[in-house]
Motif scaffolding. Structure first.
Motif, PDB file in Angstrom:
ATOM      1  N   VAL A   1      -1.120  -1.258  -4.313  1.00  0.00           N
ATOM      2  CA  VAL A   1      -2.275  -0.374  -4.178  1.00  0.00           C
ATOM      3  C   VAL A   1      -1.767   1.059  -4.065  1.00  0.00           C
ATOM      4  CG1 VAL A   1      -4.280   0.221  -2.774  1.00  0.00           C
ATOM      5  CG2 VAL A   1      -3.629  -2.184  -3.069  1.00  0.00           C
ATOM      6  N   LEU A   2      -2.126   1.894  -5.030  1.00  0.00           N
ATOM      7  CA  LEU A   2      -1.699   3.290  -5.059  1.00  0.00           C
ATOM      8  C   LEU A   2      -2.883   4.171  -4.672  1.00  0.00           C
ATOM      9  CD1 LEU A   2       0.282   3.309  -8.446  1.00  0.00           C
ATOM     10  CD2 LEU A   2       1.105   2.688  -6.165  1.00  0.00           C
ATOM     11  N   LEU A   3      -2.726   4.952  -3.616  1.00  0.00           N
ATOM     12  CA  LEU A   3      -3.822   5.750  -3.069  1.00  0.00           C
ATOM     13  C   LEU A   3      -3.414   7.202  -2.910  1.00  0.00           C
ATOM     14  CD1 LEU A   3      -4.672   3.371  -0.066  1.00  0.00           C
ATOM     15  CD2 LEU A   3      -5.750   3.342  -2.325  1.00  0.00           C
ATOM     16  N   ASP A   4      -4.384   8.113  -3.062  1.00  0.00           N
ATOM     17  CA  ASP A   4      -4.141   9.462  -2.577  1.00  0.00           C
ATOM     18  C   ASP A   4      -4.628   9.531  -1.130  1.00  0.00           C
ATOM     19  OD1 ASP A   4      -6.918   9.660  -2.729  1.00  0.00           O
ATOM     20  OD2 ASP A   4      -6.928  11.312  -4.170  1.00  0.00           O
ATOM     21  N   LYS A   5      -4.345  10.626  -0.454  1.00  0.00           N
ATOM     22  CA  LYS A   5      -4.666  10.722   0.972  1.00  0.00           C
ATOM     23  C   LYS A   5      -6.164  10.581   1.238  1.00  0.00           C
ATOM     24  CE  LYS A   5      -0.695  13.363   2.665  1.00  0.00           C
ATOM     25  NZ  LYS A   5      -0.231  14.639   3.284  1.00  0.00           N
ATOM     26  N   ALA A   6      -6.974  11.094   0.317  1.00  0.00           N
ATOM     27  CA  ALA A   6      -8.420  11.005   0.509  1.00  0.00           C
ATOM     28  C   ALA A   6      -8.902   9.559   0.473  1.00  0.00           C
ATOM     29  CB  ALA A   6      -9.133  11.838  -0.550  1.00  0.00           C
ATOM     30  N   ALA A   7      -8.417   8.790  -0.491  1.00  0.00           N
ATOM     31  CA  ALA A   7      -8.827   7.384  -0.600  1.00  0.00           C
ATOM     32  C   ALA A   7      -8.288   6.553   0.557  1.00  0.00           C
ATOM     33  CB  ALA A   7      -8.370   6.797  -1.929  1.00  0.00           C
TER      34      ALA A   7
ATOM     35  N   VAL B   1       0.853  -1.186   0.000  1.00  0.00           N
ATOM     36  CA  VAL B   1       0.000   0.000   0.000  1.00  0.00           C
ATOM     37  C   VAL B   1       0.890   1.238   0.000  1.00  0.00           C
ATOM     38  CG1 VAL B   1      -1.760   1.301   1.251  1.00  0.00           C
ATOM     39  CG2 VAL B   1      -1.842  -1.208   1.215  1.00  0.00           C
ATOM     40  N   ILE B   2       0.709   2.101  -1.003  1.00  0.00           N
ATOM     41  CA  ILE B   2       1.524   3.306  -1.142  1.00  0.00           C
ATOM     42  C   ILE B   2       0.590   4.502  -1.167  1.00  0.00           C
ATOM     43  CG2 ILE B   2       3.317   4.461  -2.464  1.00  0.00           C
ATOM     44  CD1 ILE B   2       3.939   1.759  -3.779  1.00  0.00           C
ATOM     45  N   ILE B   3       0.819   5.451  -0.282  1.00  0.00           N
ATOM     46  CA  ILE B   3      -0.065   6.612  -0.120  1.00  0.00           C
ATOM     47  C   ILE B   3       0.650   7.870  -0.623  1.00  0.00           C
ATOM     48  CG2 ILE B   3      -1.397   7.991   1.513  1.00  0.00           C
ATOM     49  CD1 ILE B   3      -1.449   5.506   3.347  1.00  0.00           C
ATOM     50  N   PHE B   4      -0.031   8.606  -1.495  1.00  0.00           N
ATOM     51  CA  PHE B   4       0.510   9.832  -2.074  1.00  0.00           C
ATOM     52  C   PHE B   4      -0.328  11.026  -1.637  1.00  0.00           C
ATOM     53  CE2 PHE B   4       1.696   6.362  -4.895  1.00  0.00           C
ATOM     54  CZ  PHE B   4       3.045   6.613  -5.113  1.00  0.00           C
ATOM     55  N   ASP B   5       0.215  12.203  -1.859  1.00  0.00           N
ATOM     56  CA  ASP B   5      -0.493  13.423  -1.467  1.00  0.00           C
ATOM     57  C   ASP B   5      -1.727  13.673  -2.314  1.00  0.00           C
ATOM     58  OD1 ASP B   5       1.315  14.012   0.557  1.00  0.00           O
ATOM     59  OD2 ASP B   5       2.575  15.271  -0.733  1.00  0.00           O
ATOM     60  N   ASP B   6      -1.643  13.375  -3.609  1.00  0.00           N
ATOM     61  CA  ASP B   6      -2.760  13.719  -4.487  1.00  0.00           C
ATOM     62  C   ASP B   6      -2.888  12.714  -5.633  1.00  0.00           C
ATOM     63  OD1 ASP B   6      -0.888  14.504  -6.568  1.00  0.00           O
ATOM     64  OD2 ASP B   6      -0.640  16.400  -5.500  1.00  0.00           O
ATOM     65  N   ALA B   7      -3.951  12.892  -6.410  1.00  0.00           N
ATOM     66  CA  ALA B   7      -4.277  11.953  -7.488  1.00  0.00           C
ATOM     67  C   ALA B   7      -3.242  11.958  -8.597  1.00  0.00           C
ATOM     68  CB  ALA B   7      -5.658  12.287  -8.051  1.00  0.00           C
TER      69      ALA B   7
END
Length: 268
Positions: A232-238, A3-9
């Motif tokens: 799994v690539l996510l932005d902070k909202a997701a 799971v990798i979390i990014f700042d934005d889309a």
């Protein structure tokens, strides 16, 4: 599951493009599994830019899409063939004869078409990297809740939630299909790597169920917990409903050290 979390889309799209580009550049005849919907559009835009700057070429790439509406003509602007042409295929050097969707025209037997699609994937050597989005109800492809985790390419009836979510794409006087052909969950799990993109707060509950919930037919995406190479690539909202986010960020930092030395893939 990584799971990798990014700042934005946009960062999600750029990361996904990096995974795709490395596969294309590493493997002689890569086989991609592709998705439609609003989330992958930014990925395809990033890939087109990489092609334009000569970072990648699609000339030896073969693709299989997850799904297509039942009985829809490929020239219909609502078809997923039209979507793929418009957002990717028309803008790169891919051979369109090597781009496939699970089509089923009026009068064709969907069961036979599903088996034929499975055979085509097998003859291509299997899918190297499958791109996925996730529905607000946890669906992947058009595998709606209650779909068998052992399912293969077949016809599916779309849920009311999916129809409502997709209705924004259809005008008031336009027919909206309620049936579609889709790769099954087992078909998706056969891919050597799976890359799921999710952005926006409306996907947060589905993401939580996928990552930390029980493996269940009620959340088809939860089957990815059983995949050896699921990213799994996510932005902070997701990612907003996930607990232990600090661990995911820490783990990503450690994985990056390995990726920098050996690349994203361990078997190409």
């Amino acid at each position: 599951m990584q799971v990798i979390i990014f700042d934005d889309a946009q960062q999600v799209a750029d990361s996904a493009a990096k995974w795709v580009a490395e596969l294309i550049n590493k493997k002689a005849k890569p086989v991609l599994g592709l998705a439609t919907g609003s989330t992958p559009i930014s990925l395809y835009q990033a890939l087109v830019k990489k092609y334009q700057t000569e970072e990648i070429s699609f000339k030896d790439t073969c693709t299989f899409n997850l799904d297509e509406y039942l009985g829809i003509d490929e020239n219909n602007v609502q078809s997923y063939r039209h979507f793929m042409n418009t957002n990717l295929f028309d803008h790169v050097d891919i051979d369109k004869s090597k781009t496939f969707l699970p089509t089923c025209a009026q009068g064709e037997n969907p069961r036979a078409q599903g088996l034929a699609y499975e055979q085509m994937i097998k003859e291509a050597g299997g899918i190297d990297l499958q791109i996925l989005g996730i529905g607000a109800n946890g669906h992947i492809g058009f595998n709606e809740p209650t779909s068998s985790l052992a399912s293969r390419t077949r016809i599916k009836t779309l849920t009311q939630q999916t129809l409502t979510d997709n209705s924004r794409l259809f005008s008031a006087d336009e027919f909206q299909p309620t049936l579609a052909m889709t790769m099954g969950i087992a078909t998706i799990l056969d891919a050597r790597y799976v890359l799921l993109m999710a952005t926006g707060e409306n996907k947060a509950k589905a993401v939580k169920d996928m990552v930390t919930g029980a493996v269940s037919a009620m959340c088809p995406a939860s089957a990815l917990q059983m995949h050896e190479n699921a990213i799994v690539l996510l932005d902070k909202a997701a990612a907003s409903q996930l607990e232990d986010q600090e661990y995911y960020l820490w783990a990503d930092q450690q994985n990056n050290k390995i990726n920098d030395e050996f690349g994203l893939y361990h078997n190409y």
